[in-house]
Write a protein that holds these residues in place. Structure first.
Motif, short mmCIF file in Angstrom:
data_model
loop_
_atom_site.label_atom_id
_atom_site.label_comp_id
_atom_site.label_asym_id
_atom_site.label_seq_id
_atom_site.Cartn_x
_atom_site.Cartn_y
_atom_site.Cartn_z
N ARG A 1 19.83 -5.83 0.50
CA ARG A 1 19.67 -7.24 0.19
C ARG A 1 18.39 -7.54 -0.59
NH1 ARG A 1 22.73 -11.06 2.74
NH2 ARG A 1 21.71 -12.40 1.21
N TYR A 2 17.44 -6.63 -0.56
CA TYR A 2 16.21 -6.83 -1.33
C TYR A 2 16.51 -6.89 -2.82
CZ TYR A 2 13.35 -5.98 2.84
OH TYR A 2 12.77 -6.07 4.08
N ALA A 3 17.56 -6.20 -3.26
CA ALA A 3 17.96 -6.29 -4.67
C ALA A 3 18.39 -7.71 -5.01
CB ALA A 3 19.08 -5.30 -4.96
N ASP A 4 19.06 -8.39 -4.07
CA ASP A 4 19.45 -9.78 -4.29
C ASP A 4 18.22 -10.67 -4.44
OD1 ASP A 4 22.22 -9.42 -4.26
OD2 ASP A 4 22.34 -9.67 -2.08
N LEU A 5 17.18 -10.39 -3.65
CA LEU A 5 15.96 -11.19 -3.75
C LEU A 5 15.38 -11.10 -5.16
CD1 LEU A 5 14.05 -10.51 -0.40
CD2 LEU A 5 15.96 -12.05 -0.85
N CYS A 6 15.44 -9.91 -5.73
CA CYS A 6 14.92 -9.73 -7.09
C CYS A 6 15.82 -10.41 -8.11
CB CYS A 6 14.80 -8.24 -7.42
SG CYS A 6 13.60 -7.36 -6.39
#
Length: 245
Positions: free
Chosen positions: A176-181
């Motif tokens: 989900r950290y990719a979504d934050l980016c």
């Protein structure tokens, strides 16, 4: 050729973005699933690990893309353990299309942790046999990402870790950290961006209810840098997105 594990996956409509490309977070989730399946197949199931107060912590991903998979495309994800270096466990991934042509690859590093004491364990503490393949390598050990002081970061937005993003440990799921980016990109950037690579280093787990401030840089030489931090300045992650020319 040494030991490898391959899984196939069809890219579904709920896994794509506005350009019908597989979302970056989905691709990372599929890689994580393949890694989990590989380890569990060798005896280290989640239940066995929980019973021993052990868990895997992903530290760095370095992903390179020829292209991102698209809607309704069948892909193959091959993964293998490359052995250890110090406390790090090294794992590579190769992603191929239906014609067995490589479209993406990644080098990753992991650590084994005591889930109660929250400390890193030596590889020798792992109680199960795990097959290694040191004959095949897609690249060196991924260094932790280092955002230089001269890179100017500005706050894009803030988010609170909620139910939709957590894993079984109550932490924000790695993928989900990719979504934050990606959520920090403008509409114009999303429309014009083709991903050449993504690198992320995880510094600190984000727990349910915690607030993350997402910072980003301007595009510099085809790269956008990101950082997620708490209101007090604790870093959750550093990342960079490499864009195709």
């Amino acid at each position: 050729m040494g030991y490898m594990r391959t899984e196939e996956h069809l890219i579904y409509s709920n896994e794509i973005d506005n350009k019908a490309n597989c979302r970056l977070s989905v691709l990372l989730s599929l890689m994580q699933r393949a890694a989990d399946g590989d380890v569990e197949n060798m005896g280290g199931s989640r239940d066995e690990m929980v019973a021993r107060n052990m868990g895997w912590m992903l530290t760095t991903i370095d992903l390179t893309c020829e292209r991102i998979p698209i809607f309704n495309e069948q892909i193959k994800i091959t993964t293998w353990n490359k052995g250890t270096k110090g406390a790090l466990w090294l794992r590579d991934f190769r992603i191929c299309d239906g014609n067995n042509q490589e479209i993406a690859k990644a080098c990753t590093s992991w650590v084994l942790v005591d889930s109660v004491k929250r400390k890193v364990l030596r590889p020798s503490a792992y109680p199960f046999e795990i097959k290694s393949n040191d004959e095949d390598s897609l690249g060196p050990v991924p260094d932790k990402i280092n955002i230089l002081d001269e890179v100017k970061l500005h706050e894009s937005y803030a988010m609170t870790v909620r139910y939709s993003g957590i894993d079984s440990n109550g932490h924000l799921n790695n993928a989900r950290y990719a979504d934050l980016c990606m959520d920090a990109l403008s509409v114009d950037e999303l429309d014009s961006t083709s991903i050449q690579g993504f690198k992320i280093t995880y510094h600190h787990e984000a727990r349910m209810g915690e607030v993350i401030h997402i910072l980003r840089s301007d595009v510099t030489d085809g790269v956008i840098y990101f950082r997620g931090q708490s209101p007090e300045g604790t870093r959750y992650y550093d990342a960079c997105l490499r864009l195709m020319e």
